[in-house]
Design a protein around this motif. Structure first.
Motif, PDB file in Angstrom:
ATOM      1  N   VAL A  26       0.831  -1.204   0.000  1.00  0.00           N
ATOM      2  CA  VAL A  26       0.000   0.000   0.000  1.00  0.00           C
ATOM      3  C   VAL A  26       0.869   1.260   0.000  1.00  0.00           C
ATOM      4  O   VAL A  26       0.581   2.231  -0.715  1.00  0.00           O
ATOM      5  N   THR A  38      -5.537   3.993  -3.753  1.00  0.00           N
ATOM      6  CA  THR A  38      -5.508   2.912  -2.774  1.00  0.00           C
ATOM      7  C   THR A  38      -5.351   3.563  -1.408  1.00  0.00           C
ATOM      8  O   THR A  38      -4.353   4.219  -1.141  1.00  0.00           O
ATOM      9  N   CYS A  50      -7.634  -0.741   1.374  1.00  0.00           N
ATOM     10  CA  CYS A  50      -6.405  -0.848   0.575  1.00  0.00           C
ATOM     11  C   CYS A  50      -6.460  -1.991  -0.439  1.00  0.00           C
ATOM     12  O   CYS A  50      -5.434  -2.348  -1.020  1.00  0.00           O
ATOM     13  N   CYS A  62      -2.191  -3.669   2.606  1.00  0.00           N
ATOM     14  CA  CYS A  62      -1.527  -3.324   3.862  1.00  0.00           C
ATOM     15  C   CYS A  62      -0.963  -4.563   4.539  1.00  0.00           C
ATOM     16  O   CYS A  62      -0.294  -4.454   5.559  1.00  0.00           O
TER      17      CYS A  62
END
Length: 190
Positions: A26, A38, A50, A62
């Motif tokens: 991310v 995102t 994300c 993430c």
């Protein structure tokens, strides 16, 4: 912390970058590639803001290291539109008001895209199950379900997502189909 060279194609654009071993996907997408669609939500993979696609599978970026997707193709919400036209999923969210504050929307759109790749004509229960890993604090989900249903009835996922889903490059061990929301494990060569 050591840096690693990664080659990642994002939305059809190849890139080679030096990244820290601990850099999350991310943050790579936002800070290195400049794609801020995102969103960073919870940093614990609970909210789904994300969500992106890696080699045709939806993942929560993430919870994935950028070095883990070296050699892969990533599709973000910015890559769904083709020739200036929103994808059917993006258009469905616009037509059916599937957003309010909009923070969860990019991840929700990506989760819905992954769902429709797996199941082109889902019923309401399948839609709700398909987006259950993405949280929305504003809409109550009914308009999101309507948005996904609209997309299913008006063209599905769109050309960009279809190309991405069929062009993944991460070697995957043959353990059967991987569900969306989980990154396939690289094949291990003895």
């Amino acid at each position: 912390m050591s840096d690693h060279k990664v080659q990642i194609t994002v939305n059809g654009v190849p890139g080679t970058d030096e990244v820290e071993a601990r850099l999350l996907l991310v943050h790579y997408l936002r800070d290195v590639r400049g794609l801020t669609g995102t969103h960073v939500g919870c940093d614990t993979s609970n909210c789904g803001a994300c969500t992106v696609m890696v080699d045709g599978l939806t993942v929560k970026s993430c919870s994935v290291l950028a070095v883990a997707v070296d050699g892969s193709e990533v599709l973000t919400v910015e890559g769904l539109a083709a020739d200036g036209e929103l994808s059917p999923v993006q258009e469905g969210f616009r037509q059916c008001h599937g957003l309010q504050c909009g923070y969860c929307t990019p991840g929700m759109v990506m989760a819905a895209t992954g769902l429709l790749l797996d199941e082109p004509a889902p019923d309401e229960a399948a839609i709700r199950e398909g987006i259950e890993g993405n949280l929305c604090r504003c809409t109550g989900y009914d308009m999101i379900v309507d948005s996904v249903r609209w997309a299913a009835e008006h063209g599905g996922v769109g050309a960009a997502a279809e190309r991405h889903a069929h062009g993944g490059s991460l070697p995957v061990a043959d353990t059967g189909p991987a569900p969306h929301g989980s990154l396939p494990q690289p094949a291990v060569t003895p």
